[in-house]
Design a protein around this motif. Sequence first.
Motif, PDB file in Angstrom:
ATOM      1  N   VAL A 130       0.814  -1.220   0.000  1.00 34.22           N
ATOM      2  CA  VAL A 130       0.000   0.000   0.000  1.00 34.22           C
ATOM      3  C   VAL A 130       0.847   1.270   0.000  1.00 34.22           C
ATOM      4  CG1 VAL A 130      -1.905  -1.172   1.150  1.00 34.22           C
ATOM      5  CG2 VAL A 130      -0.204   0.067   2.522  1.00 34.22           C
ATOM      6  N   GLY A 131       2.161   1.134  -0.046  1.00 30.55           N
ATOM      7  CA  GLY A 131       3.038   2.300  -0.127  1.00 30.55           C
ATOM      8  C   GLY A 131       3.383   2.942   1.189  1.00 30.55           C
ATOM      9  N   LEU A 132       3.385   2.138   2.271  1.00 36.16           N
ATOM     10  CA  LEU A 132       3.712   2.681   3.593  1.00 36.16           C
ATOM     11  C   LEU A 132       4.956   2.041   4.204  1.00 36.16           C
ATOM     12  CD1 LEU A 132       0.215   3.128   5.297  1.00 36.16           C
ATOM     13  CD2 LEU A 132       1.746   4.907   4.435  1.00 36.16           C
ATOM     14  N   ASP A 133       5.732   1.309   3.412  1.00 37.11           N
ATOM     15  CA  ASP A 133       6.962   0.730   3.957  1.00 37.11           C
ATOM     16  C   ASP A 133       8.038   1.794   4.134  1.00 37.11           C
ATOM     17  OD1 ASP A 133       7.030   1.012   1.198  1.00 37.11           O
ATOM     18  OD2 ASP A 133       8.414  -0.660   0.906  1.00 37.11           O
ATOM     19  N   ASP A 134       7.982   2.867   3.335  1.00 35.68           N
ATOM     20  CA  ASP A 134       8.838   4.034   3.537  1.00 35.68           C
ATOM     21  C   ASP A 134      10.322   3.690   3.428  1.00 35.68           C
ATOM     22  OD1 ASP A 134       8.804   6.842   4.069  1.00 35.68           O
ATOM     23  OD2 ASP A 134       9.489   6.467   6.091  1.00 35.68           O
ATOM     24  N   THR A 135      10.682   2.783   2.526  1.00 34.75           N
ATOM     25  CA  THR A 135      12.056   2.290   2.495  1.00 34.75           C
ATOM     26  C   THR A 135      13.036   3.260   1.857  1.00 34.75           C
ATOM     27  OG1 THR A 135      11.420   1.093   0.483  1.00 34.75           O
ATOM     28  CG2 THR A 135      11.487  -0.157   2.532  1.00 34.75           C
ATOM     29  N   ASP A 136      12.573   4.133   0.973  1.00 30.03           N
ATOM     30  CA  ASP A 136      13.557   5.013   0.338  1.00 30.03           C
ATOM     31  C   ASP A 136      13.991   6.155   1.255  1.00 30.03           C
ATOM     32  OD1 ASP A 136      11.339   6.645   0.335  1.00 30.03           O
ATOM     33  OD2 ASP A 136      11.184   6.817  -1.837  1.00 30.03           O
ATOM     34  N   ARG A 137      13.208   6.438   2.292  1.00 27.15           N
ATOM     35  CA  ARG A 137      13.526   7.464   3.281  1.00 27.15           C
ATOM     36  C   ARG A 137      13.846   8.805   2.615  1.00 27.15           C
ATOM     37  NH1 ARG A 137      11.455   3.982   6.269  1.00 27.15           N
ATOM     38  NH2 ARG A 137      12.480   3.131   8.120  1.00 27.15           N
ATOM     39  N   THR A 176      -4.221   2.559  -1.528  1.00 27.13           N
ATOM     40  CA  THR A 176      -2.811   2.889  -1.410  1.00 27.13           C
ATOM     41  C   THR A 176      -2.664   4.301  -0.834  1.00 27.13           C
ATOM     42  OG1 THR A 176      -2.684   3.746  -3.660  1.00 27.13           O
ATOM     43  CG2 THR A 176      -2.227   1.386  -3.332  1.00 27.13           C
ATOM     44  N   PHE A 177      -1.419   4.681  -0.538  1.00 26.93           N
ATOM     45  CA  PHE A 177      -1.175   5.971   0.099  1.00 26.93           C
ATOM     46  C   PHE A 177      -0.181   6.792  -0.713  1.00 26.93           C
ATOM     47  CE2 PHE A 177      -2.882   3.303   3.330  1.00 26.93           C
ATOM     48  CZ  PHE A 177      -3.567   4.144   4.194  1.00 26.93           C
ATOM     49  N   LYS A 178      -0.439   8.100  -0.766  1.00 26.44           N
ATOM     50  CA  LYS A 178       0.399   9.021  -1.506  1.00 26.44           C
ATOM     51  C   LYS A 178       0.975  10.044  -0.542  1.00 26.44           C
ATOM     52  CE  LYS A 178       0.290  12.297  -5.373  1.00 26.44           C
ATOM     53  NZ  LYS A 178      -0.578  12.933  -6.402  1.00 26.44           N
ATOM     54  N   ALA A 179       2.308  10.243  -0.577  1.00 23.48           N
ATOM     55  CA  ALA A 179       2.991  11.111   0.370  1.00 23.48           C
ATOM     56  C   ALA A 179       3.191  12.510  -0.189  1.00 23.48           C
ATOM     57  CB  ALA A 179       4.342  10.520   0.744  1.00 23.48           C
ATOM     58  N   ALA A 180       3.110  13.501   0.716  1.00 22.95           N
ATOM     59  CA  ALA A 180       3.409  14.884   0.360  1.00 22.95           C
ATOM     60  C   ALA A 180       3.979  15.593   1.586  1.00 22.95           C
ATOM     61  CB  ALA A 180       2.157  15.606  -0.127  1.00 22.95           C
TER      62      ALA A 180
END
Length: 601
Positions: A130-137, A176-180
């Motif tokens: 869902v796009g919340l693993d946040d691996t690229d930091r 899914t989740f979209k970051a801003a």
Amino acid sequence: MPIKGSKYTGIAVGGALLVFLAVNNRLSEHGYDVYPAKAPDSISELSPVHFTESAQQLGLVAPNRFYYPNTSPKAKQYEPLLSLSPSVSVADVNGDGFMDVYVTAPAPDIPNKLFINHGGKSFEEVAAKVGLDDTDRTYKEPSMAYWGDFNHDGKLDVFMARYGCHTLHTQQADGTFKAALVGYCSQPWSINVFDFNRDGNLDVFFGNYYHAEDLSKYVALEHIFTRAGLPKTGSANAILLGKGDGTFGLLDDGVLKDYPDHTAAVGFSDVNMDGYPDIAVSNDYNPDRMYLNQGGKTLKEVTEQSIPSDKHGFNDMNAEFVDFDMDGLIDLFVTGGFGPPISVSDNLLWKRKSNDSTEYEEVARKWNAHGCGSAWTAKFSDFDNNGDLDFFIINGQGYGANVKDPKDAKSYNYVRNEIRSTPGSLRYTLDSMPDFSNYEMWAFQHSCVMWQKDGQFYDVAQKAGVADYTEDGRSLALVDLNNDGKQDVLVVNMNAPMYVFINDSKTDGNWVGISAIWEDGTVATGARLMAKRTDGKPLVREVFPGNGHHSQNDPRIHFGLGKAKLADDEIAVLWPDGTMERFTHQPMNTYVTLVHGKGVK
């Protein structure tokens, strides 16, 4: 004028200090009792509270390890003391009635984990999906995550506080989740969410800790020995006001700027009963603070009038508002680092004096709630549904890579405090610092399970099945994972996997679980729930899931009733918009949902 000292002078001073400590047998602090008095057998046998650690069986496996974002070899040597902490957040992400679990991992190579709850029997990890693993930091390491509907679309979003620039991850139509970016950067240890100005939008309070914009410049000596140890050398806290569309604006408030503390925890409660949420912050190296909300426009600092600083421990980590003695007044619990002889900071149990005043009285020792090692998070709940509130408290600081048994370790705490007493001009020349790999500081401590009985709290951790788990806990969340009416406990640890303590206490007491929600189904953050038991005891609780330390708890309010019932089967709700409603004919021993506008005004 600073005293000048050569490198060799510093080494000689440091060496002499270590020799002095060794000769006087002061490299070990073992043997000091850091726990509250053990419950007498007659009391312990009465307690039915019991937990079973079930992380592996349920599939809730979330590893964490020490991490400090500094490339200096000297900084890396002290990783266990300086590391960024993991956090745990609870929410019903998919709306199926069972709480899901999100764990943030600040180490750059360890992904965040989102566990979807399948009926309380098993969990599925879906963060990457869902796009919340946040691996690229991309936006730096996460500090803490908080779930809420920040853009009023009826779906849960995730506000991600970071050691850098903060982000909002909005949930899309496909799940899914979209970051801003949200337009604000800081170094918070903890955040909490509330509606500061009662405009219906979620706002974020930042408990900022580190003063440096770039933590890679924050060297080990500064944190352990100097800057962090001086008052007002942290970072000023801040409030981001939500605009209701997923964007935010920074509150221009001069009061918070006057207190650049090292804030570890943020708690909310409507202390003066004016309808606006007030704020308590627990600070490290600085006194705690109490702020009264001035009509959603600014703050008034009232620490000395409410919680006098002469009682503070200056290494406080928790801000839990709760009516622990069920007198109808909401009290405040703060944890401290109790590690004699170096640190004897009690936990602080601030008992509210009256509804007509914002003054509190400190009563921790009176209630035997004053100590449980180097404590972090503490949360109150009626774990056995007998009608009295108990609490679970986690602790532990850090240990080096070579330490396997605390009895074989040396105490870094003694060394640290001796060096801190050295003049600063010499302190910075101490290149012969001890290698922390053979030292420990307040490590290998077990959590305490404080059961309430006859006006006292008693540690029943041994009988409750908790005492054998001794990793260094940081973040704790209360949640009923299987919806059986008994509160379970999630603990995320430093350098160790998460603990999942399932509450399997044998009890026949009554209970009720309450979801207070808006018409769109989202949590009514800040709602105050009130009821009365048939034995006359008042029940009062507020919906602030982020209270405590570095975690987000089950948003459902749990009331244990014992043998009593709800008087008139009625629950009253004071909603954050100021309206009051009564909800009648409420059943017991189940979860009920109270919807704004559906009660009797």
